[in-house]
Write a protein that holds these residues in place. Structure first.
Motif, short mmCIF file in Angstrom:
data_model
loop_
_atom_site.label_atom_id
_atom_site.label_comp_id
_atom_site.label_asym_id
_atom_site.label_seq_id
_atom_site.Cartn_x
_atom_site.Cartn_y
_atom_site.Cartn_z
N GLN A 57 78.13 76.44 -49.45
CA GLN A 57 76.78 76.18 -48.98
C GLN A 57 75.78 77.12 -49.65
OE1 GLN A 57 75.32 75.06 -44.81
NE2 GLN A 57 75.15 77.28 -44.75
N TYR A 58 75.85 78.41 -49.32
CA TYR A 58 74.83 79.36 -49.75
C TYR A 58 75.01 79.74 -51.22
CZ TYR A 58 72.35 83.81 -50.05
OH TYR A 58 71.52 84.84 -50.45
N ASN A 59 73.94 79.63 -52.01
CA ASN A 59 73.96 80.01 -53.44
C ASN A 59 75.23 79.52 -54.14
OD1 ASN A 59 71.52 81.23 -53.84
ND2 ASN A 59 72.25 83.32 -53.56
N ALA A 60 75.48 78.24 -54.03
CA ALA A 60 76.78 77.69 -54.44
C ALA A 60 76.87 77.34 -55.92
CB ALA A 60 77.10 76.46 -53.59
N ARG A 61 75.80 77.52 -56.69
CA ARG A 61 75.83 77.02 -58.07
C ARG A 61 76.95 77.65 -58.89
NH1 ARG A 61 74.42 78.76 -62.77
NH2 ARG A 61 73.47 80.63 -61.91
N SER A 62 77.03 78.99 -58.93
CA SER A 62 78.05 79.63 -59.75
C SER A 62 79.45 79.35 -59.21
CB SER A 62 77.82 81.14 -59.85
OG SER A 62 77.91 81.75 -58.58
N LEU A 63 79.56 79.24 -57.88
CA LEU A 63 80.86 78.93 -57.29
C LEU A 63 81.29 77.51 -57.65
CD1 LEU A 63 83.19 79.81 -55.48
CD2 LEU A 63 81.87 79.06 -53.50
N ASN A 64 80.35 76.56 -57.59
CA ASN A 64 80.68 75.18 -57.96
C ASN A 64 81.05 75.07 -59.44
OD1 ASN A 64 80.20 74.34 -55.36
ND2 ASN A 64 78.12 73.64 -55.76
N GLU A 65 80.37 75.85 -60.29
CA GLU A 65 80.72 75.86 -61.71
C GLU A 65 82.15 76.37 -61.91
OE1 GLU A 65 77.92 78.15 -63.90
OE2 GLU A 65 76.28 76.72 -63.64
N HIS A 66 82.49 77.40 -61.16
CA HIS A 66 83.84 77.97 -61.25
C HIS A 66 84.91 76.97 -60.81
CE1 HIS A 66 86.71 81.24 -61.54
NE2 HIS A 66 87.12 81.02 -60.30
N LEU A 67 84.53 76.10 -59.86
CA LEU A 67 85.49 75.14 -59.30
C LEU A 67 85.38 73.76 -59.94
CD1 LEU A 67 84.99 76.04 -55.52
CD2 LEU A 67 86.80 76.87 -57.03
N ASN A 68 84.76 73.68 -61.13
CA ASN A 68 84.49 72.36 -61.70
C ASN A 68 85.74 71.65 -62.21
OD1 ASN A 68 85.05 73.77 -64.04
ND2 ASN A 68 83.10 73.31 -65.05
N SER A 69 86.85 72.34 -62.29
CA SER A 69 88.11 71.69 -62.66
C SER A 69 89.23 72.26 -61.81
CB SER A 69 88.42 71.92 -64.14
OG SER A 69 89.70 71.39 -64.45
N SER A 70 90.07 71.37 -61.30
CA SER A 70 91.19 71.83 -60.46
C SER A 70 92.40 72.25 -61.28
CB SER A 70 91.60 70.71 -59.49
OG SER A 70 92.05 69.58 -60.22
N LYS A 71 92.36 72.04 -62.60
CA LYS A 71 93.56 72.28 -63.41
C LYS A 71 93.96 73.75 -63.45
CE LYS A 71 91.25 72.78 -67.91
NZ LYS A 71 91.14 72.24 -69.27
N TRP A 72 92.98 74.66 -63.30
CA TRP A 72 93.31 76.08 -63.40
C TRP A 72 94.23 76.52 -62.28
CZ3 TRP A 72 91.99 76.92 -68.05
CH2 TRP A 72 90.82 76.39 -68.58
N TRP A 73 94.18 75.85 -61.13
CA TRP A 73 95.05 76.19 -59.99
C TRP A 73 96.09 75.09 -59.75
CZ3 TRP A 73 89.72 76.38 -60.07
CH2 TRP A 73 89.17 77.65 -60.15
N ASP A 74 96.20 74.16 -60.68
CA ASP A 74 97.24 73.12 -60.63
C ASP A 74 97.10 72.23 -59.40
OD1 ASP A 74 99.36 71.70 -61.67
OD2 ASP A 74 100.87 72.92 -60.66
#
Length: 372
Positions: A57-74
């Protein structure tokens, strides 16, 4: 695994001061190349949880960018995946998340469509390793309604910034006090819970009917005598980064060999989104002692007992001691930094001195790097 994961990563934490002015707490950089949420996500995938929802929710831009692909955590599977949910305006609801229970309530459709019988709920701002299978097995063995993962703090540590717990000899929770003025117990909740999915849906719906929005206050504390709520104690490393001092100390802990080996060398591994940077470069005259230096950094000066994140430039004759330099910082020549956290993308002008005299100092210089 017979559980679905929910990571609560939407809160606005004012105790982090300027550090959370442009990012969520769960997106805070950790140990040179990770973010706080990486530890919860890695625990999920290492516990073979295939379906995970992150509530932001709060200031989520950088967090959403970090989570833009699920492949890093399989998590990129046919029968699972990584879901990122933000508050959505609907015909029935026009609110942001008003609390942790309300965040789950606004995304109940996700839980209703799942077929897993259990839910693992955790926060995105803690650094730890945990096999959730062990907690689930304990939960089933105790025939618990809710299991709370807890930890015993050392006597000198401050327990008042956490929820404190008292258990009986069977580990059933008898008292639960959220952030007390005076702590009567050093056993704290780590913010990790196991609950049956159908029970969670019922409890959250009941909270919404009564205009109650907080998971801890309106479910755990309110139902502690009505539901069987048990504690599961962990003894391994766990730290929450909810204050500036706690964030600083958590990063400094990674300068200890036993902590580094626990997270970086021992299996299961901790995963993160990879940014392809060249290795750190140490120019002639650079001196680095007991420090972590992230990829893409260029070191010309002296770095001691510090954590340097990615793409940091340290100029000539700079001295950095007991400090954290976040991503993409430029330190001009002859700069002296001690007991500080330097915000990311800062430009520290040459011949500048910053020292945290009374505790940790957060340094934010809003200099235009490419200005004339």
């Amino acid at each position: 695994m017979r559980a679905v994961g929910i990571i609560l990563a939407g809160g606005n934490n004012r105790k982090m001061h300027e550090l959370t002015a442009k990012r969520a707490v769960a997106a805070m950089p950790i140990a040179g190349s990770y973010r706080a949420i990486d530890f919860a996500l890695s625990n999920m995938t290492n516990s073979h949880i295939q379906k995970v929802a992150v509530l932001t929710q709060y200031n989520a831009r950088s967090l959403n960018e970090h989570l833009n692909s699920s492949k890093w955590w399989d998590f990129g599977r046919k029968q699972g995946g990584l879901y990122v949910f933000t508050p959505t305006i609907t015909a029935d609801n026009g609110y942001w998340y008003r609390g942790t229970a309300d965040a789950i309530y606004q995304n109940l459709d996700f839980l209703r469509k799942c077929h897993e019988p259990y839910v693992i709920i955790t926060s995105g701002d803690a650094v730890y390793k945990l096999d959730y299978n062990d907690v689930l097995a304990y939960h089933i063995e105790k025939k618990a309604d809710i299991t709370v993962v807890c930890k015993e703090l050392a006597p000198e540590e401050d327990a008042t910034r956490f929820g404190t717990i008292r258990m009986n000899e069977n580990s059933r929770i008898e008292e639960f006090e959220e952030k007390p003025m005076v702590a009567h117990s050093q056993t704290i909740s780590t913010g990790i819970y196991v609950i049956r999915r159908r029970l969670l849906i019922d409890l959250v719906e009941h909270c919404a009917e009564e205009e109650r929005h907080d998971f801890v206050t309106d479910i755990l504390i309110r139902y502690k005598n009505l539901k069987k709520i048990y504690g599961y104690k962990i003894n391994s490393y766990w730290n929450n980064i909810s204050t500036v001092d706690a964030y600083y100390q958590t990063n400094m802990d990674f300068l200890k060999s036993e902590v580094r080996n626990y997270f970086f060398q021992e299996l299961p591994a901790v995963f993160s989104k990879v940014s392809d940077q060249p290795p750190a470069k140490y120019n002639p005259g650079a001196v680095v002692k007991n420090s972590l230096v992230g990829s893409g950094s260029i070191i010309n000066g002296m770095v001691e007992n510090s954590v340097i994140f990615k793409k940091v430039f340290v100029g000539n004759n700079c001295v950095i001691k007991n400090s954290i330099i976040l991503n993409d910082v430029y330190l001009g020549d002859n700069t002296y930094i001690e007991n500080c956290i330097v915000e990311s993308r800062d430009t520290i002008r040459a011949n500048t001195r910053h020292v945290g005299e009374n505790g940790v100092k957060v340094v934010i210089e809003k200099n235009e790097r490419y200005a004339l």
